[in-house]
Design an enzyme around this catalytic site. Structure first.
Site, PDB file in Angstrom:
ATOM      1  N   GLY A 145     -17.853 -96.132  -1.422  1.00 44.86           N
ATOM      2  CA  GLY A 145     -16.607 -95.523  -0.978  1.00 44.86           C
ATOM      3  C   GLY A 145     -16.713 -94.799   0.349  1.00 44.86           C
TER       4      GLY A 145
ATOM      5  N   LEU B  54     -14.521-102.541  -4.889  1.00 43.44           N
ATOM      6  CA  LEU B  54     -14.944-101.888  -3.647  1.00 43.44           C
ATOM      7  C   LEU B  54     -16.460-101.701  -3.600  1.00 43.44           C
ATOM      8  CD1 LEU B  54     -14.053-100.503  -1.008  1.00 43.44           C
ATOM      9  CD2 LEU B  54     -13.903 -98.356  -2.304  1.00 43.44           C
ATOM     10  N   ASP B  55     -17.076-102.227  -2.531  1.00 43.23           N
ATOM     11  CA  ASP B  55     -18.512-102.049  -2.259  1.00 43.23           C
ATOM     12  C   ASP B  55     -19.396-102.577  -3.385  1.00 43.23           C
ATOM     13  OD1 ASP B  55     -17.885-100.846   0.167  1.00 43.23           O
ATOM     14  OD2 ASP B  55     -17.852 -98.832  -0.700  1.00 43.23           O
ATOM     15  N   GLU B  56     -18.929-103.577  -4.113  1.00 41.75           N
ATOM     16  CA  GLU B  56     -19.712-104.140  -5.209  1.00 41.75           C
ATOM     17  C   GLU B  56     -19.943-105.629  -5.059  1.00 41.75           C
ATOM     18  OE1 GLU B  56     -18.662-103.106  -9.155  1.00 41.75           O
ATOM     19  OE2 GLU B  56     -18.528-100.964  -8.772  1.00 41.75           O
TER      20      GLU B  56
END
Length: 282
Positions: A199, A225-227
């Site tokens: 994040g 998100l960001d995965e």
């Protein structure tokens, strides 16, 4: 180079795949120049990348015959001309270090890309884009205008025939629909060593936790998100005397290098998706 190709494939593992692939190419006059393979015992999948030269068949003929060859193996397969640079669109916000690094490497012949456009929600880098003779598109984004902004972005991506979208510190979260549209062909650079500090403001989070290593992660973009599947990561050592500003400054170099490596490997068709992971044939 005109008759050199990269074949990428994945399929359920079984004996004889390498023999079958090499035999297929040999029978058509193909000369293998580079080959790499990986058996994932956890998933039972086989992955392979083969670079080969072939003058006896056209690309269309090769692709047609490879498609028929792949069917009994349940192969997911791609055939890519080595001499054809990957059409690319870069997204950026107000941090330009990754953009500047990619443009310099591209113009220096170090990245197998054809950078077609730069898209930004700010005007800061229109002069940088102009200095490299790359079209610059300023598309402001707010919560109210996000659907319209993404429609314009997608129009540019499709209009340029982009095979790759690079989020070079583009500080906007893409919608689920756009993530699905760009699945497997959008790379983001996140300024932390994922899965830590996801994040916003990861350097602030890292400083608050007193970490001794900061990192950067290049990964494919997904709706989570960001995965997305991780392509490349690296770290830099810090200590208790470093401020958030120090971490941010130091991290810029790591971010640029990690993103450049990931983009280069993707452009050379060295990255294959393996569920929520990747196989990278460096």
């Amino acid at each position: 180079m005109e008759n050199t190709y990269v074949l990428t494939l994945s399929c359920p593992d079984r004996p004889g795949i390498v023999h079958a692939v090499s035999g297929f190419l040999f029978e058509r006059g193909g000369n293998i120049e580079e080959a790499a393979q990986y058996n994932d015992h956890a998933t039972g999948l086989f992955f392979m990348r083969v670079q080969f030269a072939c003058t006896q068949l056209s690309q269309a003929e090769l692709l047609e015959q490879l498609t028929a060859f792949a069917a009994p193996f349940q192969m997911q397969m791609g055939l890519h001309p080595l001499a054809q640079p990957m059409r690319t669109v870069i997204f950026v916000s107000k941090e330009g270090h990754c953009l500047n690094d990619l443009l310099f490497r591209w113009k220096s012949g170090l990245l197998p890309l054809d950078i077609r456009a730069i898209v930004s929600n700010h005007r800061d880098f229109y002069q940088l884009a102009a200095s490299y003779n790359v079209p610059f598109h300023h598309i402001p984004v707010t919560a109210a205008t996000k659907p319209q902004a993404e429609a314009k972005q997608l129009e540019i991506i499709r209009g340029e025939g982009a095979e790759l979208v690079v989020l070079a510190r583009y500080m906007q979260v893409l919608s689920n629909d756009l993530c699905r549209e760009l699945a497997g062909r959008a790379i983001n650079i996140h300024h932390s060593f994922l899965p830590s500090f996801k994040g916003a403001k990861p350097y602030y989070q890292a400083h608050d936790r007193g970490v001794k290593l900061i990192g950067a992660t290049a990964h494919y973009v997904t709706a989570d998100l960001d995965e997305g599947p991780i392509i490349e990561q690296d770290v830099a050592r810090v200590d208790h005397t470093d401020t958030v500003e120090d971490l941010t400054a130091l991290g810029r170099d790591t971010e640029s290098q990690v993103l450049a490596r990931a983009v280069k490997w993707h452009g050379e068709h060295r990255v294959l998706l393996n569920g929520h992971k990747t196989v990278v044939f460096k």
